[in-house]
Scaffold this motif. Structure first.
Motif, PDB file in Angstrom:
ATOM      1  N   ILE A   1      -8.395   8.132   1.034  1.00 47.42           N
ATOM      2  CA  ILE A   1      -9.288   7.416   0.424  1.00 47.42           C
ATOM      3  C   ILE A   1     -10.079   7.688  -0.682  1.00 47.42           C
ATOM      4  N   THR A   2     -10.472   8.880  -0.629  1.00 48.43           N
ATOM      5  CA  THR A   2     -11.028   9.944  -1.751  1.00 48.43           C
ATOM      6  C   THR A   2     -10.244   9.862  -3.047  1.00 48.43           C
ATOM      7  N   GLY A   3      -8.949   9.825  -2.833  1.00 48.96           N
ATOM      8  CA  GLY A   3      -7.912   9.902  -4.059  1.00 48.96           C
ATOM      9  C   GLY A   3      -7.722   8.477  -4.590  1.00 48.96           C
ATOM     10  N   LEU A   4      -7.707   7.406  -3.600  1.00 46.65           N
ATOM     11  CA  LEU A   4      -7.708   6.126  -4.220  1.00 46.65           C
ATOM     12  C   LEU A   4      -9.126   5.769  -5.019  1.00 46.65           C
ATOM     13  N   ALA A   5     -10.278   6.263  -4.434  1.00 47.38           N
ATOM     14  CA  ALA A   5     -11.540   6.017  -4.993  1.00 47.38           C
ATOM     15  C   ALA A   5     -11.575   6.670  -6.136  1.00 47.38           C
ATOM     16  N   THR A   6     -11.104   7.868  -6.421  1.00 51.06           N
ATOM     17  CA  THR A   6     -11.300   8.504  -7.817  1.00 51.06           C
ATOM     18  C   THR A   6     -10.392   8.424  -8.939  1.00 51.06           C
ATOM     19  N   GLY A   7      -9.115   7.629  -8.151  1.00 50.62           N
ATOM     20  CA  GLY A   7      -8.050   7.308  -9.293  1.00 50.62           C
ATOM     21  C   GLY A   7      -7.121   8.527  -9.243  1.00 50.62           C
ATOM     22  N   ALA A   8      -7.255   9.570  -8.657  1.00 49.98           N
ATOM     23  CA  ALA A   8      -6.072  10.512  -8.437  1.00 49.98           C
ATOM     24  C   ALA A   8      -4.971  10.173  -7.659  1.00 49.98           C
ATOM     25  N   ILE A   9      -5.232   8.963  -6.855  1.00 53.81           N
ATOM     26  CA  ILE A   9      -3.888   8.569  -6.144  1.00 53.81           C
ATOM     27  C   ILE A   9      -3.901   7.041  -6.706  1.00 53.81           C
TER      28      ILE A   9
ATOM     29  N   SER B   1       3.416   5.745  -5.166  1.00 48.04           N
ATOM     30  CA  SER B   1       2.438   6.860  -4.533  1.00 48.04           C
ATOM     31  C   SER B   1       2.290   6.619  -3.015  1.00 48.04           C
ATOM     32  N   PHE B   2       2.584   5.456  -2.488  1.00 50.25           N
ATOM     33  CA  PHE B   2       2.437   5.504  -1.042  1.00 50.25           C
ATOM     34  C   PHE B   2       3.737   6.270  -0.501  1.00 50.25           C
ATOM     35  N   GLY B   3       4.828   6.386  -1.057  1.00 50.93           N
ATOM     36  CA  GLY B   3       5.941   7.129  -0.563  1.00 50.93           C
ATOM     37  C   GLY B   3       5.589   8.458  -0.650  1.00 50.93           C
ATOM     38  N   LYS B   4       4.922   8.872  -1.836  1.00 53.84           N
ATOM     39  CA  LYS B   4       4.591  10.199  -2.022  1.00 53.84           C
ATOM     40  C   LYS B   4       3.583  10.917  -1.154  1.00 53.84           C
TER      41      LYS B   4
ATOM     42  N   THR C   1      -1.095  12.364  10.959  1.00 56.61           N
ATOM     43  CA  THR C   1      -1.071  12.743   9.490  1.00 56.61           C
ATOM     44  C   THR C   1      -0.382  11.529   8.495  1.00 56.61           C
ATOM     45  N   ILE C   2       0.740  11.017   9.164  1.00 53.60           N
ATOM     46  CA  ILE C   2       1.241  10.113   8.837  1.00 53.60           C
ATOM     47  C   ILE C   2       0.565   8.714   8.640  1.00 53.60           C
ATOM     48  N   VAL C   3       0.136   8.543   9.776  1.00 60.50           N
ATOM     49  CA  VAL C   3      -0.862   7.202  10.033  1.00 60.50           C
ATOM     50  C   VAL C   3      -2.034   7.382   9.323  1.00 60.50           C
ATOM     51  N   GLY C   4      -2.779   8.525   9.181  1.00 59.43           N
ATOM     52  CA  GLY C   4      -3.920   8.731   8.400  1.00 59.43           C
ATOM     53  C   GLY C   4      -3.516   8.602   6.839  1.00 59.43           C
TER      54      GLY C   4
ATOM     55  N   PRO D   1      -4.748   3.846   4.729  1.00 58.85           N
ATOM     56  CA  PRO D   1      -5.604   3.146   3.587  1.00 58.85           C
ATOM     57  C   PRO D   1      -4.759   2.211   2.625  1.00 58.85           C
ATOM     58  N   TYR D   2      -3.471   2.591   2.553  1.00 52.90           N
ATOM     59  CA  TYR D   2      -2.688   1.626   1.636  1.00 52.90           C
ATOM     60  C   TYR D   2      -2.587   0.215   2.614  1.00 52.90           C
ATOM     61  N   VAL D   3      -2.449   0.455   3.859  1.00 50.32           N
ATOM     62  CA  VAL D   3      -2.169  -0.902   4.664  1.00 50.32           C
ATOM     63  C   VAL D   3      -3.289  -1.880   4.733  1.00 50.32           C
TER      64      VAL D   3
END
Length: 187
Positions: A61-69, A75-78, A127-130, A134-136
């Motif tokens: 979530i943090t990565g998506l919000a900051t643009g790091a992800i 990106s989902f696969g990684k 960890t996989i679900v977590g 966010p992508y889902v």
């Protein structure tokens, strides 16, 4: 009121989903009656899954919000691949810790092995679900920040299921497990 309505809808949906744990537990009632160690450590196991999954969700979530992800398939696969590796490492350490915790109080190698194996499996799954949730949620048009509470509930239900499946298998195959454990310690 609009925000409250959305929050109530989400929380009621999660409450209903979480109640499915009772159906799973009732299905495995003979296991729980015969091997009370599972009951004693079930909250530890699902808590470990929720905590590990929530950490992964917050990282994404943090990565998506900051643009790091980025929000794309690559990106989902990684992200899922990274969380699998992180989960395996976390699962190893938490599994070892749970083995020690159960063994210190119960002096039961099979029960300790069953709980630690369930812990490892739950943490890897969480960890996989977590990492994926966010992508889902974005894909479904929902706020990715809801992944925190959602992963906790998902892992409660999945954690109970994984615990019951893993412990049933290990207790049903206890002689084999003892043989494997004995052969690895004899080497």
């Amino acid at each position: 009121w609009v925000r409250l309505r959305k929050r109530v809808a989400l929380l009621v949906g999660l409450l209903v989903f979480q109640s499915f744990s009772s159906f799973i537990l009732s299905t495995y009632e003979p296991l729980l009656q015969k091997h009370t160690v599972v009951v004693f450590f079930l909250t530890m196991l699902v808590g470990a899954g929720g905590n590990a999954g929530n950490q992964s969700a917050i990282e994404v979530i943090t990565g998506l919000a900051t643009g790091a992800i980025e929000y794309n398939a690559e990106s989902f696969g990684k992200t899922v691949s990274k969380q699998l590796r992180v989960g395996a490492l976390l699962g190893f350490f938490l599994g070892a810790g749970s083995f020690a915790r159960v063994y210190v109080t119960n002096r039961d190698v099979i029960g300790s092995f069953a709980i630690s194996t369930a812990c490892f499996s739950i943490v890897v799954c969480s960890t996989i679900v977590g990492g994926a949730l966010p992508y889902v949620l974005i894909f479904c048009g929902q706020e990715p920040a809801n992944a925190g509470s959602s992963v906790q509930v998902c892992m409660d239900v999945l954690g109970v299921t994984i615990t019951c499946l893993v412990c049933t298998y290990i207790f049903q195959n206890a002689d084999f497990v003892v043989g494997v454990l004995h052969s690895t310690t004899a080497s």
